[in-house]
Design a protein around this motif. Structure first.
Motif, mmCIF file in Angstrom:
data_model
loop_
_atom_site.group_PDB
_atom_site.id
_atom_site.type_symbol
_atom_site.label_atom_id
_atom_site.label_comp_id
_atom_site.label_asym_id
_atom_site.label_seq_id
_atom_site.Cartn_x
_atom_site.Cartn_y
_atom_site.Cartn_z
ATOM 1 N N ASN A 34 0.823 -1.215 0.000
ATOM 2 C CA ASN A 34 0.000 0.000 0.000
ATOM 3 C C ASN A 34 0.851 1.256 0.000
ATOM 4 O O ASN A 34 0.332 2.360 -0.111
ATOM 5 C CB ASN A 34 -0.904 0.027 1.242
ATOM 6 C CG ASN A 34 -2.059 -0.940 1.132
ATOM 7 O OD1 ASN A 34 -2.120 -1.741 0.209
ATOM 8 N ND2 ASN A 34 -2.976 -0.880 2.076
ATOM 9 N N ASP A 35 2.143 1.097 0.136
ATOM 10 C CA ASP A 35 3.048 2.233 0.335
ATOM 11 C C ASP A 35 3.976 2.407 -0.859
ATOM 12 O O ASP A 35 4.822 1.546 -1.125
ATOM 13 C CB ASP A 35 3.867 2.002 1.600
ATOM 14 C CG ASP A 35 4.742 3.191 1.963
ATOM 15 O OD1 ASP A 35 4.707 4.197 1.232
ATOM 16 O OD2 ASP A 35 5.459 3.105 2.969
ATOM 17 N N PRO A 36 3.846 3.485 -1.617
ATOM 18 C CA PRO A 36 4.752 3.716 -2.745
ATOM 19 C C PRO A 36 6.218 3.765 -2.341
ATOM 20 O O PRO A 36 7.102 3.535 -3.185
ATOM 21 C CB PRO A 36 4.290 5.078 -3.295
ATOM 22 C CG PRO A 36 2.881 5.218 -2.853
ATOM 23 C CD PRO A 36 2.815 4.537 -1.513
ATOM 24 N N ALA A 37 6.505 4.070 -1.073
ATOM 25 C CA ALA A 37 7.900 4.116 -0.619
ATOM 26 C C ALA A 37 8.471 2.730 -0.354
ATOM 27 O O ALA A 37 9.678 2.590 -0.139
ATOM 28 C CB ALA A 37 8.002 4.967 0.646
ATOM 29 N N SER A 38 7.619 1.707 -0.370
ATOM 30 C CA SER A 38 8.102 0.343 -0.154
ATOM 31 C C SER A 38 9.067 -0.059 -1.265
ATOM 32 O O SER A 38 8.922 0.336 -2.429
ATOM 33 C CB SER A 38 6.919 -0.628 -0.121
ATOM 34 O OG SER A 38 7.360 -1.974 -0.201
ATOM 35 N N THR A 39 10.050 -0.888 -0.916
ATOM 36 C CA THR A 39 11.013 -1.377 -1.915
ATOM 37 C C THR A 39 10.574 -2.697 -2.541
ATOM 38 O O THR A 39 11.328 -3.294 -3.315
ATOM 39 C CB THR A 39 12.398 -1.569 -1.280
ATOM 40 O OG1 THR A 39 12.300 -2.536 -0.224
ATOM 41 C CG2 THR A 39 12.932 -0.252 -0.739
ATOM 42 N N ALA A 40 9.369 -3.167 -2.233
ATOM 43 C CA ALA A 40 8.898 -4.448 -2.770
ATOM 44 C C ALA A 40 8.959 -4.448 -4.299
ATOM 45 O O ALA A 40 8.313 -3.625 -4.953
ATOM 46 C CB ALA A 40 7.481 -4.731 -2.292
ATOM 47 N N LEU A 41 9.777 -5.362 -4.857
ATOM 48 C CA LEU A 41 9.969 -5.527 -6.303
ATOM 49 C C LEU A 41 10.391 -4.233 -6.994
ATOM 50 O O LEU A 41 10.168 -4.051 -8.185
ATOM 51 C CB LEU A 41 8.703 -6.095 -6.953
ATOM 52 C CG LEU A 41 8.284 -7.488 -6.465
ATOM 53 C CD1 LEU A 41 7.028 -7.956 -7.191
ATOM 54 C CD2 LEU A 41 9.402 -8.509 -6.640
ATOM 55 N N LYS A 42 11.023 -3.337 -6.254
ATOM 56 C CA LYS A 42 11.512 -2.099 -6.847
ATOM 57 C C LYS A 42 12.820 -2.365 -7.588
ATOM 58 O O LYS A 42 13.668 -3.141 -7.133
ATOM 59 C CB LYS A 42 11.725 -1.034 -5.773
ATOM 60 C CG LYS A 42 11.974 0.360 -6.338
ATOM 61 C CD LYS A 42 11.887 1.415 -5.255
ATOM 62 C CE LYS A 42 12.000 2.812 -5.842
ATOM 63 N NZ LYS A 42 11.887 3.860 -4.808
ATOM 64 N N VAL A 43 12.982 -1.717 -8.726
ATOM 65 C CA VAL A 43 14.142 -1.922 -9.586
ATOM 66 C C VAL A 43 15.137 -0.793 -9.358
ATOM 67 O O VAL A 43 14.768 0.382 -9.245
ATOM 68 C CB VAL A 43 13.727 -1.978 -11.065
ATOM 69 C CG1 VAL A 43 14.951 -2.111 -11.977
ATOM 70 C CG2 VAL A 43 12.759 -3.136 -11.290
ATOM 71 N N PRO A 55 13.319 -8.003 -3.355
ATOM 72 C CA PRO A 55 12.326 -9.013 -2.988
ATOM 73 C C PRO A 55 10.937 -8.409 -2.830
ATOM 74 O O PRO A 55 10.778 -7.236 -2.490
ATOM 75 C CB PRO A 55 12.846 -9.555 -1.654
ATOM 76 C CG PRO A 55 14.309 -9.257 -1.664
ATOM 77 C CD PRO A 55 14.456 -7.960 -2.406
ATOM 78 N N GLY A 56 9.944 -9.227 -3.061
ATOM 79 C CA GLY A 56 8.565 -8.783 -2.901
ATOM 80 C C GLY A 56 7.592 -9.779 -3.486
ATOM 81 O O GLY A 56 7.986 -10.821 -4.020
ATOM 82 N N MET A 57 6.310 -9.425 -3.410
ATOM 83 C CA MET A 57 5.251 -10.287 -3.927
ATOM 84 C C MET A 57 4.344 -9.480 -4.844
ATOM 85 O O MET A 57 4.238 -8.258 -4.723
ATOM 86 C CB MET A 57 4.447 -10.890 -2.773
ATOM 87 C CG MET A 57 5.232 -11.860 -1.913
ATOM 88 S SD MET A 57 4.274 -12.493 -0.500
ATOM 89 C CE MET A 57 4.354 -11.064 0.585
#
Length: 337
Positions: A34-43, A55-57
């Protein structure tokens, strides 16, 4: 015509396409955060010949994806004479029975996403720009293009809210909140949409009749505990002179609070050569919470600045003889009881 339903005994979900169509109703494509600042699957680009995916889902065309460690993707060399715009995508491939992260080269513009419902379906993670005659992508040349998907609106029991989640919506007792990660912030509450009613005008115990063809409209809407109200009156007749001030009803079932004296502004314009005026209307909590009890105007009895001003109530014939085609408008907001 064919009908299909599943899963039942003897009618299972037997194909990936059936699963995809079913699972797509549970959530939209995107990275689970829910957070754009999250690094989940960020390149990220580091000026080397690879870019890294954190890492992320995610959910892609109804299929679940989980990356549990950083994945590096090779950047193909740009042998051209101009910059090349590429994409990093998540690709669900029903023929390969897998979802994977891929680096996809483009040209002067990013490559199009492949989105075939029964085959390959891609969603973007990042846009990468590779300079002419280069094989590297710097951090500055990576633009975040992740679709994000999270939980639906959370229902909540008063006094038992879950911990605040950033950008998560929560509904409790008809009120909508958004989480900032520390607390739940109120956004809106259920109310009343744009509505109308017929105001009742009185003077003491008498009902004022402004004429059978008069325009007498009350328009209001409610948000949480606040009511926005406009009352518009254009008489088609001339009521008698009453010895009590003009009063008018608030919207039915929406009484004003007794904690404060609600104020409105009013404007009067005569169509009969008597000029115009403005003033303040008010609810007297000690008299009634269901009506505007006074329409007041200010006057002084002299021209000196030391003369104490006073306010006077409007009557049907004082200070104006209110009659056919005159216009009286009351506008403002008040708090509910």
């Amino acid at each position: 015509m064919a009908e299909f339903s599943a899963p039942f005994d003897g009618s299972p979900i037997a194909t990936e396409l059936q699963w995809s169509r079913n699972a797509r109703q549970w959530g939209s494509d995107g990275v689970h955060t829910n957070d754009p600042a999250s690094t989940a699957l960020k390149v990220a680009g580091s000026g080397t010949t690879t870019v890294s995916v954190q890492p992320g889902m995610a959910f892609v065309n109804g299929f679940y994806y989980h990356l549990d460690a950083v994945k590096n993707l090779n950047v193909p060399a740009n042998a051209g004479g101009t910059a090349r715009v590429d994409l990093v995508v998540l690709r669900a491939d029903q023929a390969a029975n897998a979802v994977n992260a891929f680096y996809k080269t483009g040209g002067a513009t990013p490559p199009p996403l492949t989105q075939a419902e029964d085959g390959v379906w891609e969603i973007p993670l990042a846009q990468c720009t590779v300079a002419a005659a280069s094989t590297t992508v710097t951090a500055a040349n990576v633009a975040d293009r992740r679709y994000l998907t999270g939980r639906s609106v959370l229902p909540s029991i008063a006094g038992a809210r879950p911990p605040s989640l950033k950008n998560q919506l929560l509904v409790e007792d008809g009120s909508l909140y958004v989480g900032d990660g520390a607390t739940w912030r109120w956004i809106a509450s259920q109310g009343v949409s744009d509505s109308t009613y017929t105001p009742v005008w009185t003077a003491g115990d008498s009902t004022i009749n402004w004429g059978s063809g008069s325009q007498n409209i009350g328009r209001y809407q409610v948000s949480n505990k606040r009511v926005d109200l406009t009352i518009h009156l254009v008489p088609s007749g001339n009521p008698p002179a009453y010895d009590s001030p003009i009063e008018v009803s608030l919207p039915p079932g929406l009484p004003a609070t007794s904690a404060v004296r609600s104020l409105f502004k009013w404007n009067y314009t005569s169509d009969n050569g008597e000029g115009s005026a403005i003033g303040v209307a008010m609810v007297f909590p000690t008299e009634s919470l269901s009506k505007i009890a006074r329409l007041r105007y200010s006057m002084t009895q002299g021209t000196s600045s030391t003369v104490v001003p006073n306010s006077f109530s409007m009557f049907t014939n004082q200070p104006f003889n209110i009659r056919t085609n005159d216009v009286l408008t009351i506008d403002g907001s008040y708090w509910l009881a």
